[in-house]
Design an enzyme around this catalytic site. Structure first.
Site, PDB file in Angstrom:
ATOM      1  N   SER A  78       8.607  -1.814 -19.524  1.00 28.63           N
ATOM      2  CA  SER A  78       8.170  -0.522 -20.056  1.00 28.63           C
ATOM      3  C   SER A  78       8.868  -0.242 -21.383  1.00 28.63           C
ATOM      4  CB  SER A  78       8.541   0.564 -19.040  1.00 28.63           C
ATOM      5  OG  SER A  78       8.480   1.836 -19.632  1.00 28.63           O
TER       6      SER A  78
ATOM      7  N   TYR B  14      14.654   4.836 -12.835  1.00 29.81           N
ATOM      8  CA  TYR B  14      13.451   3.997 -12.936  1.00 29.81           C
ATOM      9  C   TYR B  14      13.551   3.094 -14.168  1.00 29.81           C
ATOM     10  CZ  TYR B  14       8.859   2.723 -14.693  1.00 29.81           C
ATOM     11  OH  TYR B  14       7.817   2.018 -15.228  1.00 29.81           O
TER      12      TYR B  14
ATOM     13  N   LEU C 229       0.821  -1.221   0.000  1.00 28.04           N
ATOM     14  CA  LEU C 229       0.000   0.000   0.000  1.00 28.04           C
ATOM     15  C   LEU C 229       0.854   1.270   0.000  1.00 28.04           C
ATOM     16  CD1 LEU C 229      -2.772  -1.195   2.514  1.00 28.04           C
ATOM     17  CD2 LEU C 229      -2.751  -1.438   0.023  1.00 28.04           C
TER      18      LEU C 229
ATOM     19  N   ASN D 111       1.664   2.863  -2.569  1.00 28.59           N
ATOM     20  CA  ASN D 111       1.087   3.786  -3.562  1.00 28.59           C
ATOM     21  C   ASN D 111      -0.345   3.386  -3.908  1.00 28.59           C
ATOM     22  OD1 ASN D 111       1.329   6.088  -5.208  1.00 28.59           O
ATOM     23  ND2 ASN D 111       1.732   4.834  -7.016  1.00 28.59           N
TER      24      ASN D 111
ATOM     25  N   LYS E 252      14.002  -1.262 -14.895  1.00 22.66           N
ATOM     26  CA  LYS E 252      13.243  -2.133 -15.819  1.00 22.66           C
ATOM     27  C   LYS E 252      14.198  -2.911 -16.726  1.00 22.66           C
ATOM     28  CE  LYS E 252       9.194  -1.045 -14.353  1.00 22.66           C
ATOM     29  NZ  LYS E 252       8.498  -2.013 -13.500  1.00 22.66           N
TER      30      LYS E 252
ATOM     31  N   ASP F  94      12.387  14.089 -23.032  1.00 20.00           N
ATOM     32  CA  ASP F  94      11.258  13.617 -23.843  1.00 20.00           C
ATOM     33  C   ASP F  94      11.699  13.337 -25.275  1.00 20.00           C
ATOM     34  OD1 ASP F  94       9.210  13.515 -22.039  1.00 20.00           O
ATOM     35  OD2 ASP F  94       8.396  15.508 -22.519  1.00 20.00           O
TER      36      ASP F  94
ATOM     37  N   PHE G 162       3.753  -6.666 -10.539  1.00 24.99           N
ATOM     38  CA  PHE G 162       3.608  -5.229 -10.772  1.00 24.99           C
ATOM     39  C   PHE G 162       4.352  -4.401  -9.726  1.00 24.99           C
ATOM     40  CE2 PHE G 162      -0.458  -6.906 -12.452  1.00 24.99           C
ATOM     41  CZ  PHE G 162      -0.466  -6.334 -13.705  1.00 24.99           C
TER      42      PHE G 162
HETATM   43  P1  NAD Z   1       1.141   1.712  -9.041  1.00 26.15           P
HETATM   44  O1  NAD Z   1       2.086   2.484  -8.218  1.00 26.15           O
HETATM   45  O2  NAD Z   1      -0.260   2.185  -9.141  1.00 26.15           O
HETATM   46  O3  NAD Z   1       1.108   0.188  -8.545  1.00 26.15           O
HETATM   47  C1  NAD Z   1       2.217  -0.441  -7.961  1.00 26.15           C
HETATM   48  C2  NAD Z   1       1.735  -1.113  -6.684  1.00 26.15           C
HETATM   49  O4  NAD Z   1       2.829  -1.803  -6.076  1.00 26.15           O
HETATM   50  C3  NAD Z   1       1.208  -0.120  -5.653  1.00 26.15           C
HETATM   51  O5  NAD Z   1      -0.045  -0.562  -5.185  1.00 26.15           O
HETATM   52  C4  NAD Z   1       2.263  -0.150  -4.527  1.00 26.15           C
HETATM   53  O6  NAD Z   1       1.669   0.058  -3.273  1.00 26.15           O
HETATM   54  C5  NAD Z   1       2.835  -1.531  -4.684  1.00 26.15           C
HETATM   55  N1  NAD Z   1       4.230  -1.710  -4.249  1.00 26.15           N
HETATM   56  C6  NAD Z   1       5.317  -0.968  -4.585  1.00 26.15           C
HETATM   57  N2  NAD Z   1       6.427  -1.496  -4.039  1.00 26.15           N
HETATM   58  C7  NAD Z   1       6.034  -2.612  -3.359  1.00 26.15           C
HETATM   59  C8  NAD Z   1       6.711  -3.590  -2.597  1.00 26.15           C
HETATM   60  N3  NAD Z   1       8.027  -3.560  -2.425  1.00 26.15           N
HETATM   61  N4  NAD Z   1       5.982  -4.589  -2.034  1.00 26.15           N
HETATM   62  C9  NAD Z   1       4.645  -4.647  -2.195  1.00 26.15           C
HETATM   63  N5  NAD Z   1       3.946  -3.743  -2.904  1.00 26.15           N
HETATM   64  C10 NAD Z   1       4.645  -2.753  -3.485  1.00 26.15           C
HETATM   65  O7  NAD Z   1       1.779   1.560 -10.500  1.00 26.15           O
HETATM   66  P2  NAD Z   1       1.135   1.052 -11.858  1.00 26.15           P
HETATM   67  O8  NAD Z   1       0.954   2.220 -12.750  1.00 26.15           O
HETATM   68  O9  NAD Z   1      -0.013   0.162 -11.581  1.00 26.15           O
HETATM   69  O10 NAD Z   1       2.352   0.234 -12.425  1.00 26.15           O
HETATM   70  C11 NAD Z   1       2.496  -1.150 -12.158  1.00 26.15           C
HETATM   71  C12 NAD Z   1       3.811  -1.630 -12.726  1.00 26.15           C
HETATM   72  O11 NAD Z   1       3.854  -1.332 -14.117  1.00 26.15           O
HETATM   73  C13 NAD Z   1       5.032  -0.953 -12.121  1.00 26.15           C
HETATM   74  O12 NAD Z   1       6.063  -1.895 -11.993  1.00 26.15           O
HETATM   75  C14 NAD Z   1       5.391   0.099 -13.140  1.00 26.15           C
HETATM   76  O13 NAD Z   1       6.737   0.423 -13.108  1.00 26.15           O
HETATM   77  C15 NAD Z   1       5.022  -0.597 -14.433  1.00 26.15           C
HETATM   78  N6  NAD Z   1       4.758   0.343 -15.525  1.00 26.15           N
HETATM   79  C16 NAD Z   1       3.826   1.313 -15.353  1.00 26.15           C
HETATM   80  C17 NAD Z   1       3.578   2.239 -16.370  1.00 26.15           C
HETATM   81  C18 NAD Z   1       2.568   3.347 -16.180  1.00 26.15           C
HETATM   82  O14 NAD Z   1       2.559   4.280 -16.996  1.00 26.15           O
HETATM   83  N7  NAD Z   1       1.681   3.287 -15.205  1.00 26.15           N
HETATM   84  C19 NAD Z   1       4.295   2.139 -17.573  1.00 26.15           C
HETATM   85  C20 NAD Z   1       5.219   1.107 -17.728  1.00 26.15           C
HETATM   86  C21 NAD Z   1       5.441   0.220 -16.685  1.00 26.15           C
HETATM   87  C1  UD1 Z   2       6.892   8.721 -19.034  1.00 23.73           C
HETATM   88  C2  UD1 Z   2       8.267   8.229 -18.694  1.00 23.73           C
HETATM   89  C3  UD1 Z   2       8.353   6.746 -18.963  1.00 23.73           C
HETATM   90  C4  UD1 Z   2       7.242   5.998 -18.254  1.00 23.73           C
HETATM   91  C5  UD1 Z   2       5.910   6.597 -18.688  1.00 23.73           C
HETATM   92  C6  UD1 Z   2       4.737   5.969 -18.014  1.00 23.73           C
HETATM   93  C7  UD1 Z   2       9.756  10.154 -18.992  1.00 23.73           C
HETATM   94  C8  UD1 Z   2      10.849  10.748 -19.825  1.00 23.73           C
HETATM   95  N1  UD1 Z   2       9.263   8.982 -19.435  1.00 23.73           N
HETATM   96  O1  UD1 Z   2       6.688   8.552 -20.434  1.00 23.73           O
HETATM   97  O2  UD1 Z   2       9.602   6.251 -18.541  1.00 23.73           O
HETATM   98  O3  UD1 Z   2       7.279   4.622 -18.587  1.00 23.73           O
HETATM   99  O4  UD1 Z   2       5.910   7.993 -18.368  1.00 23.73           O
HETATM  100  O5  UD1 Z   2       4.754   6.196 -16.646  1.00 23.73           O
HETATM  101  O6  UD1 Z   2       9.362  10.685 -17.994  1.00 23.73           O
HETATM  102  N2  UD1 Z   2       3.165  16.040 -21.230  1.00 23.73           N
HETATM  103  C9  UD1 Z   2       2.814  17.373 -21.298  1.00 23.73           C
HETATM  104  N3  UD1 Z   2       2.457  18.006 -20.136  1.00 23.73           N
HETATM  105  C10 UD1 Z   2       2.415  17.362 -18.933  1.00 23.73           C
HETATM  106  C11 UD1 Z   2       2.764  16.001 -18.882  1.00 23.73           C
HETATM  107  C12 UD1 Z   2       3.151  15.378 -20.052  1.00 23.73           C
HETATM  108  O7  UD1 Z   2       2.831  17.981 -22.355  1.00 23.73           O
HETATM  109  O8  UD1 Z   2       2.107  18.012 -17.929  1.00 23.73           O
HETATM  110  C13 UD1 Z   2       3.535  15.357 -22.476  1.00 23.73           C
HETATM  111  C14 UD1 Z   2       4.966  14.823 -22.439  1.00 23.73           C
HETATM  112  O9  UD1 Z   2       5.851  15.790 -22.922  1.00 23.73           O
HETATM  113  C15 UD1 Z   2       4.840  13.623 -23.365  1.00 23.73           C
HETATM  114  C16 UD1 Z   2       3.390  13.172 -23.233  1.00 23.73           C
HETATM  115  O10 UD1 Z   2       2.689  14.252 -22.640  1.00 23.73           O
HETATM  116  O11 UD1 Z   2       5.042  14.007 -24.686  1.00 23.73           O
HETATM  117  C17 UD1 Z   2       3.235  11.953 -22.351  1.00 23.73           C
HETATM  118  O12 UD1 Z   2       3.932  12.202 -21.140  1.00 23.73           O
HETATM  119  P1  UD1 Z   2       3.914  11.181 -19.919  1.00 23.73           P
HETATM  120  O13 UD1 Z   2       2.516  10.824 -19.580  1.00 23.73           O
HETATM  121  O14 UD1 Z   2       4.769  11.751 -18.853  1.00 23.73           O
HETATM  122  O15 UD1 Z   2       4.579   9.859 -20.528  1.00 23.73           O
HETATM  123  P2  UD1 Z   2       5.993   9.664 -21.263  1.00 23.73           P
HETATM  124  O16 UD1 Z   2       6.816  10.884 -21.210  1.00 23.73           O
HETATM  125  O17 UD1 Z   2       5.727   9.083 -22.592  1.00 23.73           O
END
Ligand code: NAD
Ligand code: UD1
Length: 336
Positions: free
Chosen positions: A124, A149, A33, A35, A153, A296, A80
């Site tokens: 990712s 970060y 929990l 996040n 990955k 970016d 996750f």
């Molecule tokens: P999130 O933060 O909503 O979910 C992650 C969950 O893991 C949270 O509920 C947090 O409490 C839990 N957590 C973190 N560390 C922990 C630990 N050590 N033990 C137990 N629980 C733990 O994130 P999300 O957006 O659902 O992402 C899930 C996964 O996908 C992550 O690994 C993230 O890096 C990856 N990912 C997310 C995105 C994105 O844009 N959301 C993009 C690419 C990859």
């Molecule tokens: C980002 C992360 C990436 C991660 C992904 C999902 C960086 C460089 N990359 O990707 O590692 O896997 O998030 O969590 O941070 N934008 C705006 N205004 C804002 C926010 C974003 O214009 O306030 C634009 C950004 O410039 C980008 C697009 O929206 O072009 C998407 O941004 P974002 O949601 O942060 O994702 P990524 O940058 O693609």
């Protein structure tokens, strides 16, 4: 079949639990929990009308993991759990390496001890780094990432690959997500980060509900049709279904190392997202164009053909669906 979902209370994990339960998998969650909130478990149960077994704790806690594997016959794990804020990882790299790497290594070790060798991992698109072409294909080599970060990955992918080469009875699925947005259509689960969001859709939502005054679009001078950056946005429910396909395929095809892009294959600009959000939700967003954000890339999107070929998976939901469902969720959240 029983699946352990680490980080199952989080944004993508919770949606994946729903899809697993809908397909009659049993679900066990471990989440500390850090996040998310425990109430998500109730919401998953409310949507699916099924029960979930929840363990509150850290994936780095070996004793707890052992207990989970002793108390449950786990057939596969979807991993996750981890920290995901790019900017924070630049400021606190050790915290990111420790949490993301240690939890993964502990998990793999305990899985090995219990002879449960089937894992699906949340990777990712960030592992591609900068490539020659904006269309990312799984055969491209991983390049330098833009944040600690992203490096976690890349490192975890490498650790899992090495594990597979040392013992090919493992079944490992590395899922490279593109940009997940949207929420469950019930409005019960979605993404609502604390504080000022970094990602585009959470920021748009906070502006739409008046919690933040204005969105800044980072750069309108890129070499793209409207000058704003292009990304491959994917509805979180489509992404969750990708996990369902991946774990089902993995259970039927043991002893394999798979890497799949999970994206739509279509690039969409920031301006197009903003315009679509305004149109489908019938509102005006306060926004301005600002400077480019460091790190970016102008454009990238997935080649998702391997996931279609091998998993029979492709995205179904549109940008309109993503914008409508995300707004529906945030409105419901703020009404509470
Ligand atoms: P999130 O933060 O909503 O979910 C992650 C969950 O893991 C949270 O509920 C947090 O409490 C839990 N957590 C973190 N560390 C922990 C630990 N050590 N033990 C137990 N629980 C733990 O994130 P999300 O957006 O659902 O992402 C899930 C996964 O996908 C992550 O690994 C993230 O890096 C990856 N990912 C997310 C995105 C994105 O844009 N959301 C993009 C690419 C990859
Ligand atoms: C980002 C992360 C990436 C991660 C992904 C999902 C960086 C460089 N990359 O990707 O590692 O896997 O998030 O969590 O941070 N934008 C705006 N205004 C804002 C926010 C974003 O214009 O306030 C634009 C950004 O410039 C980008 C697009 O929206 O072009 C998407 O941004 P974002 O949601 O942060 O994702 P990524 O940058 O693609």
């Amino acid at each position: 079949m029983k699946i352990l979902v680490t980080g199952g209370c989080g944004y993508i994990g919770s949606h994946t639990c729903v899809e697993l339960l809908n397909e009659n998998y049993e679900v066990v969650i471990i989440d500390n929990l850090s996040n998310s909130k425990e109430d998500v478990v109730n919401r998953i149960e409310q949507i699916t009308n099924k029960k979930v077994k929840f363990y509150e704790g850290n994936v780095q806690d070996e004793t707890l993991l052992k207990r989970i594997f002793e108390e449950n016959k786990i057939d596969g794990v979807i991993h996750f759990a981890g920290y995901k804020a790019v900017g924070e990882s630049v400021k606190k790299p050790l915290m990111y390496y420790e949490n993301n790497l240690e939890s993964t290594i502990t998990l793999l070790r305990i899985m090995n001890d219990f002879d449960c060798k089937n894992i699906v991992f949340s990777s990712s698109a960030t592992v591609y780094g900068v490539q020659e072409s904006p269309k990312y294909v799984e055969t491209m080599t991983r390049k330098e990432t833009s944040s600690p970060y992203g490096t976690t990955k890349s490192m975890i992918e490498k650790i899992m690959e090495d594990l597979y080469y040392s013992d090919p009875t493992w079944t490992i699925s590395l899922l490279r997500y593109f940009n997940p947005v949207g929420a469950h259509s019930s409005g019960l689960i979605g993404e609502n980060p604390n504080g000022i969001p970094n990602n585009l859709m959470p920021y748009i939502l906070k502006v739409a509900i008046g919690e933040l005054p204005e969105l800044t679009i980072f750069g309108n001078d890129y070499e793209t049709p409207d000058g704003t950056c292009i990304r491959d946005y994917i509805h979180v429910v489509d992404l969750a279904k990708g996990h369902l396909c991946a774990i089902t395929h993995a259970l039927d095809n043991k002893g394999k190392l798979h890497t799949y892009n999970l994206g739509s294959g279509h690039g969409v600009s920031v301006k197009e997202i903003v315009d679509t959000f305004e149109r489908v939700n019938n509102l005006k967003l306060n926004y301005k164009f600002g400077a480019r954000r460091e790190g970016d890339l102008p454009e990238f999107f997935a080649d998702p053909s391997l996931a279609l070929e091998e998993l029979g998976w492709k995205t179904e939901q549109s940008i309109e669906d993503m914008c409508r469902d995300a707004y529906n969720f945030i409105i419901k959240e703020t009404e509470k």
